[in-house]
Write an enzyme that holds these catalytic residues in place. Structure first.
Site, PDB file in Angstrom:
ATOM      1  N   ARG A 109       0.826  -1.222   0.000  1.00 61.35           N
ATOM      2  CA  ARG A 109       0.000   0.000   0.000  1.00 61.35           C
ATOM      3  C   ARG A 109       0.851   1.260   0.000  1.00 61.35           C
ATOM      4  O   ARG A 109       0.617   2.175  -0.797  1.00 61.35           O
ATOM      5  CB  ARG A 109      -0.937   0.036   1.206  1.00 61.35           C
ATOM      6  N   ASN A 126      -6.107  -2.399   2.193  1.00 61.26           N
ATOM      7  CA  ASN A 126      -6.106  -3.851   2.328  1.00 61.26           C
ATOM      8  C   ASN A 126      -7.537  -4.356   2.431  1.00 61.26           C
ATOM      9  O   ASN A 126      -8.390  -3.703   3.034  1.00 61.26           O
ATOM     10  CB  ASN A 126      -5.357  -4.286   3.592  1.00 61.26           C
TER      11      ASN A 126
END
Length: 92
Positions: free
Chosen positions: A18, A36
């Site tokens: 990320r 996520n």
């Protein structure tokens, strides 16, 4: 302009995917978000000029060094211009 919704499968959580995706998207001048998912995938929405979005998609197929991407589901969406930056969102 181009907007995509992407689901990234593989070993993509706990490997800085990320943060790395957000950094790459920002470098490319894109806006949107990444987060996520509970099933182990990473989800992102990116918007900007088509060439930059395509460059981010190429990066997403590789990911950061510790990631092992096994699949990428990409869907183009209508451009909305709703974002002002590229953000890392809390997990779902």
């Amino acid at each position: 302009m181009k907007r995509v919704h992407v689901l990234v499968a593989g070993r993509v959580q706990g490997v800085w995917y990320r943060a790395s995706a957000a950094r790459k998207a920002s470098e490319l001048g894109l806006t949107g978000w990444v987060r996520n998912l509970p099933d182990g995938r990473v989800e992102l929405v990116a918007e900007g000029d088509a060439e930059s979005v395509d460059a981010l998609l190429a990066w997403c197929r590789r990911g950061p060094p510790l990631a092992r991407v096994t699949g990428l589901d990409v869907r183009e969406m209508a451009v909305t211009g709703e974002f002002t930056e590229f953000a890392v969102l809390r997990d779902v």
